[in-house]
Design an enzyme around this catalytic site. Structure first.
Site, PDB file in Angstrom:
ATOM      1  N   SER A 269      -7.674 -20.722 -10.417  1.00 56.09           N
ATOM      2  CA  SER A 269      -8.820 -21.584 -10.055  1.00 56.09           C
ATOM      3  C   SER A 269      -8.340 -23.028  -9.966  1.00 56.09           C
ATOM      4  CB  SER A 269      -9.890 -21.482 -11.149  1.00 56.09           C
ATOM      5  OG  SER A 269     -10.836 -22.517 -11.007  1.00 56.09           O
TER       6      SER A 269
ATOM      7  N   TYR B 185     -12.192 -22.215 -19.950  1.00 55.15           N
ATOM      8  CA  TYR B 185     -11.944 -21.619 -18.630  1.00 55.15           C
ATOM      9  C   TYR B 185     -10.719 -22.274 -17.978  1.00 55.15           C
ATOM     10  CZ  TYR B 185     -12.789 -20.108 -13.795  1.00 55.15           C
ATOM     11  OH  TYR B 185     -12.659 -19.576 -12.528  1.00 55.15           O
TER      12      TYR B 185
END
Ligand code: NAI
Length: 254
Positions: free
Chosen positions: A145, A158
Site C-alpha cells: 500500500s 496498517y
C-alpha cells in the site's frame, strides 16, 4: 501482439472472495491460470467468484483459511499442492485496514493488523517457497500500500504492516531469484472496494481524497489486478524485489 499466457499454471490468491483479490483471480484466470482463492468467512461470495471463473474454462477452488493462522495456512497450501500438483503464482492479498490513534491503540488492535497483513504474508510465502524452489520457478506477488511507502496517520499499525511487506519483498526478492522464484509487490493507492466503502460513502471525504490524486479518482480493483497480472507474467521477468506503485500519481516513492 504479446499475449500473456498462463495456461496450465496454478495461482493461489489469498482473500480472493472480493475486491482486489477477486479481480486478480479473474484476470489470472482470463490469462489461462487455474485459480485457488482463499476466504475467511464469506463462503457464498467465494463460490460466486469461483463459478464466474470456471465459466471461463479454467479450474477454480475456494478454500477457507485464516491467513493469520500458521496451521490453517500450512493445511491450505498442502491441499492445493495435492490437488493441483504445484503453485506457480502466489498473490498475498488478504488484509485489513482499521483505524487506530497512537496512544489509544490496544495491543490487540496492533496484533490483529500485523498478524493478518504481515505475518499472513510471511506464512503463505514460507509455506509455498519450498515447492517453488523445487520446481525452480514461481511468482510471489504481495499487495502492499502507499501507506507502507509514506506512512498513514491514524493507521500506524496498517502502515507498519505494509512497510514490513515492502521490506519483506526487498529481502526475499534477491534471496529467491537465484532459484527462479521471483517476488515483487504492488502498492495501490486508494481503491474503491468494500474496504474503503465507508470512506468513499462520505461525499466530503471522497472529494478530499480525489483532490490528492492527479488522475482525479481512486483506482478500480481491476486496475490493481492489471499490475498483478503483469508481475505474474514473463513481461516482468527481470523485476526482482520491486514495488509497482499503482496510485494515479498520488505518491511517487518506492
Ligand atoms: P477487501 O476488504 O475488499 O478485501 C480483503 C480480503 O481479505 C477479503 O476477502 C477478506 O475476507 C480477506 N481477509 C481479511 N482478513 C483475513 C484473514 N484473517 N484471513 C483470510 N482472509 C482475510 O479489501 P481490498 O480493498 O480488496 O484489499 C485487498 C488488499 O489490498 C489488502 O491487503 C489491502 O490492505 C490492500 N490495499 C487496499 C487499498 C484500498 O484502497 N482498497 C489500498 C492499498 C492496499
Amino acid at each position: 501482439m504479446t499475449r500473456i499466457d498462463l495456461l496450465g499454471q496454478t495461482a493461489l490468491v489469498t482473500g480472493g472472495s472480493r475486491g482486489i483479490g477477486a479481480a486478480s483471480a479473474r484476470l489470472l484466470a482470463e490469462a489461462g491460470a487455474n485459480v485457488v482463492i482463499t476466504y475467511q468467512r464469506d463462503r457464498r461470495a467465494a463460490r460466486t467468484v469461483c463459478s464466474a471463473i470456471e465459466a471461463s474454462g479454467v479450474r477454480c477452488r475456494a478454500v477457507r483459511c485464516n491467513t493469520a493462522r500458521a496451521s490453517e495456512v500450512r493445511a491450505c497450501v498442502r491441499s492445493v499442492l495435492r490437488e493441483f500438483g504445484r503453485i506457480d503464482i502466489l498473490v498475498n492479498n488478504a488484509g485489513v485496514w482499521k483505524q487506530g490513534a497512537i496512544g489509544a491503540m490496544t495491543e490487540r488492535q496492533w496484533d490483529e493488523t500485523l498478524d493478518i497483513n504481515l505475518k499472513g504474508t510471511f506464512l503463505f510465502t514460507n509455506a509455498v517457497v519450498p515447492s517453488m524452489k523445487q520446481h525452480r520457478s514461481g511468482r510471489i506477488i504481495m499487495i502492499a500500500s502507499t501507506a507502507g511507502q509514506r506512512g498513514e496517520a491514524f493507521h500506524a499499525h496498517y502502515a507498519a504492516s505494509k512497510g514490513g511487506v515492502i521490506a519483506f519483498t526487498k529481502s526475499i526478492g534477491p534471496e529467491l531469484a537465484p532459484f527462479g522464484v521471483i517476488a515483487n509487490c504492488v502498492a495501490p493507492g486508494w481503491v474503491e472496494t468494500d474496504m474503503t466503502a465507508e470512506t468513499f460513502g462520505d461525499r466530503r471525504q471522497a472529494a478530499e481524497i480525489r483532490r490528492t490524486i492527479p488522475r482525479g479518482r481512486a483506482a478500480t480493483p481491476e486496475e490493481i489486478a492489471g499490475a498483478v497480472l503483469f508481475l505474474a507474467s514473463d513481461l516482468s521477468s527481470h523485476l526482482v524485489g520491486s514495488t509497482v506503485s499503482v496510485n494515479g500519481g498520488s505518491v511517487l516513492s518506492n
